[in-house]
Design an enzyme around this catalytic site. Structure first.
Site, PDB file in Angstrom:
ATOM      1  N   GLU A 193       3.900   2.940   7.760  1.00 23.84           N
ATOM      2  CA  GLU A 193       4.403   2.536   8.969  1.00 23.84           C
ATOM      3  C   GLU A 193       5.125   3.736   9.572  1.00 23.84           C
ATOM      4  O   GLU A 193       5.478   3.917  10.794  1.00 23.84           O
ATOM      5  CB  GLU A 193       5.138   1.398   8.744  1.00 23.84           C
ATOM      6  CG  GLU A 193       4.450  -0.115   8.854  1.00 23.84           C
ATOM      7  CD  GLU A 193       3.662  -0.327   7.645  1.00 23.84           C
ATOM      8  OE1 GLU A 193       3.652   0.398   6.995  1.00 23.84           O
ATOM      9  OE2 GLU A 193       2.637  -1.275   7.840  1.00 23.84           O
ATOM     10  N   HIS A 195       7.286 -12.345   5.964  1.00 22.53           N
ATOM     11  CA  HIS A 195       6.391 -12.508   6.989  1.00 22.53           C
ATOM     12  C   HIS A 195       6.887 -13.333   8.052  1.00 22.53           C
ATOM     13  O   HIS A 195       5.806 -13.843   8.621  1.00 22.53           O
ATOM     14  CB  HIS A 195       5.116 -12.850   6.311  1.00 22.53           C
ATOM     15  CG  HIS A 195       4.322 -11.754   5.423  1.00 22.53           C
ATOM     16  ND1 HIS A 195       4.688 -11.376   4.317  1.00 22.53           N
ATOM     17  CD2 HIS A 195       3.370 -10.966   5.975  1.00 22.53           C
ATOM     18  CE1 HIS A 195       4.064 -10.333   3.715  1.00 22.53           C
ATOM     19  NE2 HIS A 195       3.256  -9.979   4.683  1.00 22.53           N
TER      20      HIS A 195
END
Ligand SMILES: Cc1ncc(C[n+]2csc(CCOP(=O)(O)OP(=O)(O)O)c2C)c(N)n1
Ligand SMILES: [Mg+2]
Lengths: 325, 330
Positions: A60, A129
């Site tokens: 990322e 999440h």
């Protein structure tokens, strides 16, 4: 006008910008051949080829960093971060680099970058999440923050974000992916910083964003049956914040309810409450009220998750109380 | 003969470039000692050959990414020294109008695309510039400089892997000065060479280079840049060097053993190049003249910067967003 799903509107919005401007490129994990884990980049590889649509390693920092470096040298990259929770992994690149480079260099560097990510709970996926961390981004001067709530807004805000010369973090909502709506066939660009009044009302103002717009609208319909007229504002972007729209509505209704999915603790609703308290205090007929995600990590069990996320019923009840205060 | 364009003059010019940086850093240190400079400064004295040798291998379409220890890279790129001093002195005429400071010297017109003070953060960004050069077909190469300590941060590993799998036109130059702040790099890695030994993990070609020898650095970077331009992907270089001063400000670097300092100071890049010029038949008096000429230039630049005005308060609210201001609400 065509009716599109929110999910498809993302791919459509991206494709429209890529057709318009060859400098627009897309990168992220599984965004190319797989069409994205959310299927929101489906079709892009086929139409634009591997020089415009790039699969990345699970890196990322490298995704956002590469997007920044490309943005400052003439491209308009759109980086996908698979879950908003993963922003934590690349927060340095977003908050310390993208947001500050223009300022630190007195305008020598410009970072016209879009970071797309997906937020939102209600999916029983647990604490890593499911978050709605748009309030993280709101707290960083230099970033713009957009949260579309309808398919048309997805297309319009993506276009606005791609064309903006600032780094923009766009939060798409998991719970909205399957929702449908009309999307204009012709060019549809929304300038960042323009809220939408989704429903007119006179008794109270409900300020919402992303998936909470739906909760607010459901509640408003319910409230109508109880003779309470609620105005519903969809902020669309947190930065720029359409303060004028909120203040104008509030000054007419004198009652304010904020519905936000991010945690109450430091949530964006606190910013709206502060705005109204600072700039329209004398119009208040009742305390400012917030329906917010509870200040806990999100639990996986449905029953627990439902208990800590805002619901339409909760909005209705709170609004009724507020209207009768 | 010599590297570069093969002439003695080339080497003499590189010597002048290094001397210019040394003078700048010596003055910076003195200003700090006297309390004239506020904030912080990370002097790169001792590491000039890395910046100057590398720069000489770059062209107008190439990009440089630096760290908080950036003065040498920006000066080597040709940024006006008065504007460098002005940035350190918090003046309006500074490269970044006084808003960047010593750690963020940037001169986009000279290809220096920022100096980054979060260790390792510039490596992924350099990948992006290289990626963009590839997509736009400019033939440009991105060069990222970083310290030995930066090889232990995640961004380094993510960037190297990405650059390798995407075959980016990038060159990664580790300035291994043996220390990360006050910690010897040897105590925080389990390999001998912090950058070079990691390259195999990314399948990236790598080399160790004498970072105090401007010709050696130039040759190594030129080779890596050539490979990048030819589409053959990135290279990792580890330049062994040493800083003359401590980590920053007035750090006396007490943590460094005396013998180590003596060995390295005897191999100072200016000494090395002077010796080389002597071997090549350049008279010492001519090199002395260079010292004097460059010294005067730097002193004048300081003078100019000292006269410059401070930023105006309104500048604090400029350039947060592209429209020019700080408007977070509409
Ligand atoms: C992410 C991060 N961690 C820690 C620091 C504090 N810090 C600044 S410089 C430095 C040492 C870096 O050493 P090295 O990479 O060898 O570069 P050098 O200073 O020797 O040029 C540290 C730990 C920082 N700026 N950023
Ligand atoms: Mg070091």
């Amino acid at each position: 006008m065509a009716e599109l799903s929110y999910r498809y509107a993302v791919a459509e919005g991206l494709a429209r910008e890529m057709r318009r401007d060859p400098a627009v490129v897309v990168l992220g994990e599984d965004v190319a051949a797989a069409g994205g884990v959310w299927k929101t980049t489906q079709g892009l590889l086929d139409e634009f080829g591997p020089e415009r649509v790039w699969d990345t390693p699970i890196s990322e920092q490298a995704i956002v960093g590469a997007a920044i470096g490309a943005a400052m040298t003439g491209l308009r990259p759109i980086a996908e971060i698979m879950y908003a929770d993963f922003l934590g992994v690349c927060w340095d690149q977003i908050a310390n680099q993208a947001a500050k480079l223009r300022y630190m260099t007195a305008g020598q560097l410009t970072v016209p970058l879009v970071i797309r990510t997906i937020h939102g709970g209600g999916v029983a996926k647990g604490a890593q999440h499911s978050q709605s961390p748009e309030n993280w981004a709101l707290a960083v001067p230099g970033l713009r923050v957009a949260c579309p709530s309808t398919p048309a807004d997805v297309v319009g805000l993506l276009a606005g974000a791609v064309r903006a010369d600032d780094p923009v973090v766009v939060f798409e909502h998991k719970g909205l992916l399957g929702s449908k709506g009309e999307v204009p066939d012709d060019e549809h660009v929304l300038e960042l910083g323009r809220a939408a009044v989704r429903r007119r009302g006179t008794d109270l103002t409900i300020v919402a964003l992303s998936a909470t717009v739906r909760l607010a609208l459901e509640a408003a319909a319910e409230l109508e049956g109880q003779d309470v007229s609620a105005e519903v504002i969809d902020l669309r972007t947190l930065v720029p914040l359409d303060a004028g729209c909120v203040l104008e509505s509030f000054k007419r209704t004198s009652r304010l309810l904020i519905v936000e999915e991010n945690p109450r603790q430091g949530g964006w609703g606190a910013q709206i409450a502060a705005l109204v308290a600072e700039e329209a205090f004398w119009y208040l007929d009742a305390p400012i009220t917030r329906v917010a995600g509870e200040s806990v990590p999100l639990p996986a069990a449905r029953g627990l998750e439902n208990a800590v996320l805002p619901s339409a019923d909760q909005v209705t009840e709170t609004a009724l109380k507020l209207a009768r205060t | 003969m010599t590297a570069g364009n093969g002439t003695v003059q080339w080497l003499h010019d590189r010597y002048a470039d290094m001397r210019r940086i040394r003078r700048f850093e010596d003055i910076t240190y003195t200003l700090f000692r006297r309390g004239t400079l506020d904030g912080t400064a990370h002097m790169a004295a001792g590491q000039e050959a890395v910046a100057v040798g590398a720069r000489a291998a770059l062209g107008a379409d190439d990009y440089v990414f630096s760290t908080y220890r950036c003065h040498h890279h920006v000066i080597a790129a040709g940024a006006p020294m008065d504007r460098c001093f002005a940035e350190l002195l918090q003046r309006r005429t500074g490269l970044c109008g006084g808003k960047g400071g010593s750690m963020h010297l940037t001169s986009v017109e000279h290809g220096v695309m920022g100096s980054y003070a979060i260790v390792g953060s510039q490596l992924p960004i350099a990948c992006g510039a290289a990626w963009s050069a590839h997509i736009r077909g400019t033939g440009g190469v991105a060069v990222a400089f970083f310290g030995d300590g930066a090889t232990n941060i995640g961004a380094f590993h993510e960037a190297l892997n990405l650059a390798a799998v995407w075959r980016l036109p990038a060159v990664f130059v580790c300035e291994n000065n043996l220390y990360a702040e006050f910690t010897a790099i040897a105590t925080s890695i389990n390999v001998e060479h912090p950058a070079y030994d990691r390259a195999p993990a990314y399948g990236m070609p790598a080399a160790i280079v004498d970072g105090n020898d401007v010709e050696a650095v130039h040759e190594a970077v030129a080779t890596a840049v050539g490979r990048a331009r030819d589409g053959d992907g990135p290279t990792l270089l580890e330049a062994k060097t040493y800083r003359r001063y401590g980590h920053s400000r007035i750090d006396p670097a007490d943590y460094r053993p005396d013998e180590e300092e003596e060995t390295w100071f005897a191999r100072d890049p200016l000494t090395v190049t002077r010796r080389r010029l002597d071997e090549l038949g350049v008279e010492a008096s001519r090199v002395d003249e260079t010292d004097e000429r460059v010294g005067r230039e730097v002193d004048e630049a300081l003078e100019t910067a000292m006269q410059a005005p401070e930023p105006e308060v309104g500048d604090a609210f400029a350039d947060v967003y592209a429209e020019g201001g700080a408007g977070w609400r509409s």
